[in-house]
Design an enzyme around this catalytic site. Structure first.
Site, short mmCIF file in Angstrom:
data_model
loop_
_atom_site.label_atom_id
_atom_site.label_comp_id
_atom_site.label_asym_id
_atom_site.label_seq_id
_atom_site.Cartn_x
_atom_site.Cartn_y
_atom_site.Cartn_z
N LYS A 8 -25.42 -15.75 -10.44
CA LYS A 8 -26.57 -14.69 -10.43
C LYS A 8 -26.13 -13.67 -9.22
O LYS A 8 -26.28 -13.99 -8.33
CB LYS A 8 -27.69 -15.05 -10.61
CG LYS A 8 -28.75 -14.02 -10.68
CD LYS A 8 -30.19 -14.46 -10.87
CE LYS A 8 -30.99 -13.43 -11.15
NZ LYS A 8 -31.00 -12.33 -10.04
N GLU A 45 -22.78 -6.25 -12.84
CA GLU A 45 -23.53 -6.11 -11.67
C GLU A 45 -22.46 -5.33 -10.89
O GLU A 45 -21.26 -5.79 -10.53
CB GLU A 45 -23.96 -7.22 -11.05
CG GLU A 45 -25.01 -7.28 -9.95
CD GLU A 45 -26.23 -7.45 -10.93
OE1 GLU A 45 -27.49 -7.20 -10.38
OE2 GLU A 45 -26.36 -7.43 -12.26
N ARG A 48 -29.82 0.15 -14.84
CA ARG A 48 -30.84 -0.51 -15.89
C ARG A 48 -31.93 0.32 -15.97
O ARG A 48 -32.75 0.24 -17.00
CB ARG A 48 -30.93 -1.77 -15.07
CG ARG A 48 -32.11 -2.62 -15.76
CD ARG A 48 -32.46 -4.01 -15.29
NE ARG A 48 -33.53 -4.70 -16.12
CZ ARG A 48 -34.64 -4.70 -15.80
NH1 ARG A 48 -35.17 -3.70 -15.23
NH2 ARG A 48 -35.27 -5.25 -17.00
N CYS A 60 -51.17 5.25 15.33
CA CYS A 60 -49.97 5.23 14.00
C CYS A 60 -48.82 5.57 14.71
O CYS A 60 -48.56 6.67 15.51
CB CYS A 60 -50.32 6.56 13.12
SG CYS A 60 -49.02 6.86 11.77
N GLU A 116 3.84 1.92 -1.28
CA GLU A 116 4.27 2.09 -2.63
C GLU A 116 3.45 2.42 -3.30
O GLU A 116 3.69 3.28 -4.39
CB GLU A 116 5.30 0.82 -2.99
CG GLU A 116 6.07 0.78 -4.24
CD GLU A 116 6.77 -0.39 -4.60
OE1 GLU A 116 7.38 -0.23 -5.78
OE2 GLU A 116 6.56 -1.17 -3.83
N TYR A 117 2.23 1.93 -3.51
CA TYR A 117 1.14 2.31 -4.34
C TYR A 117 0.76 3.68 -4.06
O TYR A 117 0.55 4.46 -5.11
CB TYR A 117 -0.26 1.50 -4.12
CG TYR A 117 -1.25 1.70 -4.98
CD1 TYR A 117 -1.63 1.50 -6.22
CD2 TYR A 117 -2.22 2.70 -4.52
CE1 TYR A 117 -2.50 1.76 -7.01
CE2 TYR A 117 -3.41 3.21 -5.21
CZ TYR A 117 -3.58 2.53 -6.27
OH TYR A 117 -4.55 3.03 -7.11
N ASP A 118 0.68 4.10 -2.88
CA ASP A 118 0.16 5.50 -2.47
C ASP A 118 1.32 6.51 -2.94
O ASP A 118 0.95 7.68 -3.33
CB ASP A 118 -0.08 5.67 -0.89
CG ASP A 118 -1.16 4.83 -0.46
OD1 ASP A 118 -1.93 4.60 -1.32
OD2 ASP A 118 -1.09 4.46 0.73
N CYS A 176 -53.46 4.02 9.11
CA CYS A 176 -53.92 5.07 9.69
C CYS A 176 -54.75 6.24 8.80
O CYS A 176 -54.43 6.61 7.70
CB CYS A 176 -52.48 6.15 9.83
SG CYS A 176 -52.49 7.70 10.25
N ASP A 225 -26.19 -10.78 -6.98
CA ASP A 225 -27.36 -9.99 -6.33
C ASP A 225 -26.85 -8.40 -6.12
O ASP A 225 -26.26 -8.02 -5.02
CB ASP A 225 -27.59 -10.32 -4.93
CG ASP A 225 -28.89 -9.76 -4.67
OD1 ASP A 225 -29.72 -9.15 -5.40
OD2 ASP A 225 -29.39 -9.98 -3.42
N LYS A 257 -33.07 -19.85 -9.12
CA LYS A 257 -33.15 -19.33 -7.81
C LYS A 257 -32.85 -20.45 -6.78
O LYS A 257 -34.05 -21.37 -7.00
CB LYS A 257 -34.40 -18.56 -7.52
CG LYS A 257 -34.47 -17.26 -8.54
CD LYS A 257 -33.24 -16.40 -7.93
CE LYS A 257 -33.69 -14.93 -8.58
NZ LYS A 257 -34.70 -14.17 -7.95
N CYS A 281 -50.50 13.14 8.23
CA CYS A 281 -49.45 12.01 8.69
C CYS A 281 -48.09 12.10 7.63
O CYS A 281 -48.29 12.04 6.62
CB CYS A 281 -49.92 10.63 8.49
SG CYS A 281 -48.94 9.39 9.05
N GLU A 325 -23.35 -19.71 -15.13
CA GLU A 325 -22.78 -18.63 -14.40
C GLU A 325 -23.55 -18.17 -13.17
O GLU A 325 -24.55 -18.59 -12.76
CB GLU A 325 -22.74 -17.22 -15.12
CG GLU A 325 -22.28 -17.24 -16.56
CD GLU A 325 -22.65 -16.13 -17.45
OE1 GLU A 325 -22.74 -14.91 -16.75
OE2 GLU A 325 -22.94 -16.06 -18.35
N ASP A 372 0.82 -1.24 0.06
CA ASP A 372 -0.14 0.13 -0.08
C ASP A 372 0.81 1.23 0.17
O ASP A 372 0.72 2.24 -0.62
CB ASP A 372 -0.86 -0.11 1.19
CG ASP A 372 -2.06 -1.14 0.95
OD1 ASP A 372 -2.26 -1.61 0.08
OD2 ASP A 372 -2.74 -1.39 2.07
N CYS A 414 -48.01 9.49 13.41
CA CYS A 414 -48.75 10.83 13.82
C CYS A 414 -49.70 10.57 15.17
O CYS A 414 -50.36 11.44 15.74
CB CYS A 414 -49.57 11.31 12.64
SG CYS A 414 -50.92 10.18 12.20
N TYR A 436 -20.91 -9.70 -17.15
CA TYR A 436 -21.43 -11.02 -17.79
C TYR A 436 -21.72 -10.65 -19.04
O TYR A 436 -22.13 -11.83 -19.77
CB TYR A 436 -22.58 -11.51 -16.72
CG TYR A 436 -23.61 -10.48 -16.48
CD1 TYR A 436 -24.35 -9.91 -17.49
CD2 TYR A 436 -23.58 -9.78 -15.32
CE1 TYR A 436 -25.45 -9.07 -17.31
CE2 TYR A 436 -24.73 -8.76 -14.92
CZ TYR A 436 -25.62 -8.35 -16.14
OH TYR A 436 -26.52 -7.46 -15.68
#
Length: 669
Positions: free
Chosen positions: A117, A175, A138, A408, A37-39, A426, A119, A314, A432, A115, A35, A411, A227
């Site tokens: 899926k 995704e 999307r 409620c 060296e990268y910084d 309500c 989420d 699923k 409300c 593949e 890190d 309110c 994908y």
């Protein structure tokens, strides 16, 4: 003598080096430097770009920090619709999909790419000459929001492609995800600050990518997997090879992608990841199966909603046992009160669950819930946690039975429950706060008035007493908006322009946006077609409403009640006064068989009907919708701003481009 390197070459070499290290760290998970060296490399590049601003570039690694605020999001039409996939839940349905593919291909051999899926939030990236130029969510599948500034902060997404053999114009779909580790860190910070935690990583990713400040997005360490790739230029002819090519260009492609030659190999993939996916660092909720050959994909084509060559599987919901701490209550825009179980944290499908839906009062009574009960929790569709059972053997002796609230929570009004209804409501619709804000947010939705405003801005406007009803949006001023924290001139102008544009929305969309109970998008279109003005609808009797297709007694009673309230009639007059379209929508088109056997593609914008209405007309007249142009396309219904790639492909294949007027003459002939 030491060779002198020009600043431009130093900058380019530093960028090349940093891109390589980012790729190794965020995509390959095999860093070659530490890190510090990268910084140091990043700091040197920042110094040079500051010293020589003429060599700055939007695809520089220094721009991943998100230094500027965006000022709202612009809606962008997808070149190709982002369709959803059909779902399967067992082996029999997977087998049915396999047989449909085999039958559709006339018995010719085919392969399936299996593949995971993921989420998260679906995203489309556009690259020109190897550089990222646009990122679009999307949205509704036809149009989405331009979130390019925020996506640039995601370090696993290449700002510039690796190698050289990539198309001039490339679209990549994938995704955006929030890893579990980051999800837990962010929720811990939110709870420490007194803010409500995110419900799940998907909600957190979606909420993050819509932030107006890219610096917040950068701080949340989002990730992304991809994908699918598209281009009008030459690409490999199979989906599997395209994914491998995308991996070479620097995109993060799941290592779980597997090429299956038989149904048994598909089942083996599903079985393996039923448990193995729980060890992954990001959320998954199933498997996606795609026909490998692009030529066979085109031969199989699309339904109106999804491709015939792909489907998702699923997994069954995972169950866990935890303790119920207490029950709280939420108020919806219609006044419905939803009870929520607050739980001891428990890990389900890689996510720590703290809250779960209890549905309604009857559900609580049916489960005989007591304070301190140990309950069984599942995640419906791997997303929404719900209580599915109670471990009564572990119940404490002194645990008090949970009794549904009588007032409620927002309110304090006494709740009511109509005969035959499962929910308590309500009745204080006008006083409300949660109901008011819910109705305001609903009215601004994409399928309603389509005003480009988020819930946070609505909350700000409401808290400052600038809006109470939907008519108040049309009286907002630039000065009011500029007084809000974080609002700049451009954001204010965009919001006011969006509000002004909503005046041209169809009558049915505004009717849907009014939030009449039981009147969803489809019912609103039915009502608008049968009663082509708000005045006609207001004057309709219960018998006249019920004669409308799909309108029953419950919907009719709700419509009559809405228009009987003086405050609603006053609001309608206020909308009319500012120019909202409250009439003039004719019933869509006669049905028949004029398009029987024809496959139609719709592209562009239209004057007389919306794209959704034309889609309904095509299907009502026996036609079949397709999302892309192929040799099987009968004609393209071409509006203004038709996608250039669709036009080019139609002309190349000799497919007819039919204008809106020609199409209407055909239908009405």
């Amino acid at each position: 003598m030491e060779k002198i390197v020009s600043p431009a070459l130093q900058i380019e070499e530093l960028r090349r080096s940093l891109r390589e290290h980012e790729y190794r760290y965020y995509v390959l998970s095999s860093p070659t430097i530490g890190d510090l060296e990268y910084d140091a490399l990043m700091k040197r590049l920042e110094e040079l770009e500051l010293q020589y601003p003429e060599w700055d570039s939007p695809d520089s690694p220094t721009h991943r920090v998100g230094s500027d605020k965006t000022e709202g999001f612009v809606s962008v039409q997808h070149e190709r619709p982002m369709l959803s996939l059909g779902n399967t839940y067992n082996y029999d349905e997977v087998g049915d999909f396999y047989r449909r593919v085999a039958d559709g291909l006339g018995g010719h051999p085919f392969e399936i790419v299996a593949e995971l899926k993921f989420d998260g939030l679906s995203i489309s990236l556009i690259y020109e000459d190897g550089a990222l130029v646009r990122a679009v969510t999307r949205g509704d599948g036809i149009t989405g929001d331009d979130v390019t500034a925020n996506v640039r902060t995601i370090r696993s997404i290449p700002l510039r492609l690796r190698g050289e053999n990539y198309p001039r114009l490339l679209e990549v779909r994938g995704e955006i995800l929030l890893p579990f580790k980051e999800f837990e860190r962010i929720n811990s910070e939110r709870e420490a600050a007194g803010e409500p935690p995110f419900a799940n990583p998907r909600n957190a990713a979606s909420g993050t990518i819509k932030q107006l400040d890219p610096r917040i997005v950068a701080s949340r360490n989002l990730d992304a997997y991809f994908y699918y790739i598209y281009s009008d230029e030459l690409l490999p002819t199979t989906h599997y090879d395209r994914l491998n090519t995308a991996r070479e260009w620097g995109f993060k492609i799941s290592d779980a992608v597997t090429l299956c030659s038989t149904r048994e190999e598909v089942y083996a993939f599903i079985d393996h990841f039923d448990t193995e996916r729980l060890n992954l660092p990001v959320a998954t909720d199933g498997i996606v199966l795609k026909v490998n050959s692009l030529a066979q994909q085109e031969e199989l084509g699309f339904t109106a909603k999804s491709p015939r060559w792909a489907i998702s599987y699923k997994y069954q919901a995972e169950r866990a046992r935890t303790r119920l701490r207490y029950v709280s209550y939420q108020v919806g825009r219609t006044g419905a009160i939803t009870p929520v179980a607050n739980l001891d944290p428990v890990l389900i499908s890689g996510t720590v669950v703290r809250r779960a839906s209890l549905h309604n009062a009857d559900f609580i009574a049916e489960k005989d819930l007591h304070e301190g009960d140990y309950v069984y929790v599942e995640k419906g569709g791997e997303i929404i946690p719900k209580i599915v059972g109670v471990d009564t053997d572990s119940r404490a002796i002194d645990g008090q039975r949970i009794v549904f609230t009588e007032v409620c929570p927002d309110c304090g009004s006494a709740l009511v429950r109509e005969q035959g209804e499962a929910a308590y409501y309500c009745p204080n619709a006008e006083g409300c706060p949660q109901q008011q804000k819910g109705r305001l947010e609903h009215y601004c939705g994409r399928k309603a008035a389509d005003i480009n405003i988020g819930p946070e801005t609505i909350e700000l406007l409401y808290s400052r007493d600038m809006i109470r009803t939907v008519a108040d949006f049309y009286h907002l001023t630039e000065g009011q908006l500029l007084s809000l924290p974080g609002f700049k001139q451009r954001a204010a102008t965009k919001l006011l322009d969006s509000i002004e544009a909503s005046k041209a929305r169809p009558y049915s969309a505004i009717l849907f946006g009014l939030g009449i109970r039981f009147v969803g998008e489809t019912v609103a279109k039915k009502l608008a077609g049968a009663h082509p003005s708000i005045d006609a609808l207001t004057a309709a009797t219960a018998e006249e409403l019920i004669r409308t297709d799909e309108i029953g007694e419950r919907i009719a009673a709700s419509v009559l009640h809405f228009f009987s309230l003086p405050q609603n009639r006053q609001m309608i007059e206020q909308l009319r006064a500012v120019g909202i379209k409250l009439e003039g929508e004719a019933t869509v088109a006669p049905t028949g068989d004029r398009l029987a056997g024809k496959t139609v593609v719709i592209s562009g914008t239209f004057e007389h009907h919306s794209r959704d209405e034309y889609k309904a007309i095509v299907e009502a007249n026996g036609g079949r919708m397709a999302g892309s142009v192929s040799s099987k396309t009968s004609f393209v219904l071409a509006g203004t701003d038709m996608g250039p790639s669709k036009r080019e492909k139609a002309e190349k294949l000799g497919v007819q481009l039919m204008s809106e007027e020609e199409f209407l003459r055909l239908i009405e002939a």
